[in-house]
Design an enzyme around this catalytic site. Structure first.
Site, mmCIF file in Angstrom:
data_model
loop_
_atom_site.group_PDB
_atom_site.id
_atom_site.type_symbol
_atom_site.label_atom_id
_atom_site.label_comp_id
_atom_site.label_asym_id
_atom_site.label_seq_id
_atom_site.Cartn_x
_atom_site.Cartn_y
_atom_site.Cartn_z
ATOM 1 N N MET A 276 69.194 26.296 12.406
ATOM 2 C CA MET A 276 70.219 27.271 12.059
ATOM 3 C C MET A 276 70.488 27.239 10.566
ATOM 4 O O MET A 276 71.560 26.804 10.148
ATOM 5 C CB MET A 276 71.523 26.940 12.796
ATOM 6 C CG MET A 276 71.348 26.605 14.239
ATOM 7 S SD MET A 276 70.674 27.999 15.133
ATOM 8 C CE MET A 276 70.914 27.498 16.835
ATOM 9 N N PRO A 277 69.563 27.665 9.756
ATOM 10 C CA PRO A 277 69.874 27.621 8.324
ATOM 11 C C PRO A 277 70.503 28.923 7.837
ATOM 12 O O PRO A 277 70.220 30.010 8.329
ATOM 13 C CB PRO A 277 68.512 27.420 7.654
ATOM 14 C CG PRO A 277 67.535 27.212 8.775
ATOM 15 C CD PRO A 277 68.139 27.857 9.994
ATOM 16 N N TYR A 278 71.394 28.751 6.873
ATOM 17 C CA TYR A 278 72.006 29.865 6.149
ATOM 18 C C TYR A 278 71.885 29.522 4.667
ATOM 19 O O TYR A 278 72.228 28.402 4.262
ATOM 20 C CB TYR A 278 73.482 30.007 6.550
ATOM 21 C CG TYR A 278 74.282 30.873 5.617
ATOM 22 C CD1 TYR A 278 74.321 32.255 5.783
ATOM 23 C CD2 TYR A 278 74.983 30.318 4.561
ATOM 24 C CE1 TYR A 278 75.053 33.053 4.914
ATOM 25 C CE2 TYR A 278 75.712 31.113 3.683
ATOM 26 C CZ TYR A 278 75.738 32.478 3.871
ATOM 27 O OH TYR A 278 76.437 33.269 3.002
#
Lengths: 76, 76, 76, 76, 76, 76
Positions: D1-3
């Site tokens: 879940m990268p942002y």
């Protein structure tokens, strides 16, 4: 494509409360903006009371003085 | 002392929808964490579709291809 | 003057992977935008799986259900 | 879940350069962390030169003095 | 309604230094923008030296090489 | 390696006030943390009054009601 960051002081937020925040924010955005929930990410960041300042004072200092952030209108 | 940042693509969010997001998030946090609403700040940041990337593509490009972020489960 | 923040769930990112992210992002920005690398700062923020929500659920819950974020197209 | 959030001064970044940044960062994260690209969001935020300070001065002032952020090692 | 986030590498910042930062930023904003201090929130986020990159290298690596961020003009 | 983000409502902040904020924050950090000013970046982000919520209401609505964020203790 919503991304939400929630910053709160680290003062005993439970895993269940985090789940309520994540579910609640996702439902709110899905309903208000008609967004796909699987494109909605929510990140909670807890901040130490020494690291949050309000009105020029550390929250840890405010707590030592007996000042809380509780919602007084909820109290009976 | 909560602070909430909501980032969404700039795709016609109305003033009323923003008010619904702000009121909804503030109520949620007040109820789940028992925080004073007057210590809760919410900031909405709209991001141009050219400036938001998802799965390696600009949202503006995804939109040109007919891909939306709408919540299909809401559709009739 | 670029500043880059990378937020990922805290799931065993190694020091070497962080170095690869920092070097890779800096090279990318230097090449695409012709920026001086010494003006480029990159910050990695790891987020606990309890604190990241996706589609309304905590990542920690998704992991317990066996749902991963791995790139299936990489698998053989 | 990268942002990932990329902040740069607003100095003529083109739509194509933005696409290169989004594609490049997504590929980098997919390769280094083995993440699903469809869980990777990248947001570019352009900042006015009046609003970015470096060494105590606005970038707009530095530019008026002829100081750039260009990568001198790239120059011939 | 100002909100300020200060990100620094985690390298021995004391509680007193944090208080000085919070008080100093709040006073500055109150004076320059004539804002009510009780609407001014300041958050300090310490970042591990492995997680901050500068010029393409981790700060932890730069420190191992003897490169510091100290203000040389202060030295005698 | 400090990075500072200042978020304020967009209500007539002048270029000179921005310069005072940038210079003031950089001096404060240089003095308190003994950091090299040339490693200190400050970003000011102005937020539309429709996009900032406080106590569950948009700042634009609060302004229409005559509620300001001015520092009353400064008034004569």
């Amino acid at each position: 494509m919503p991304y939400v960051k929630i910053e709160v002081t680290r003062e005993g937020v439970t895993r269940q409360q985090k789940q309520q925040l994540i579910a609640g924010v996702t439902t709110l955005i899905t309903e208000v903006l008609d967004k796909d929930p699987s494109l909605t990410h929510v990140v909670i960041q807890e901040v130490e009371p020494d690291d949050w300042g309000y009105a020029g004072e550390q929250v840890s200092v405010l707590r030592e003085k007996g000042i809380t952030a509780q919602n007084n209108s909820n109290k009976k």
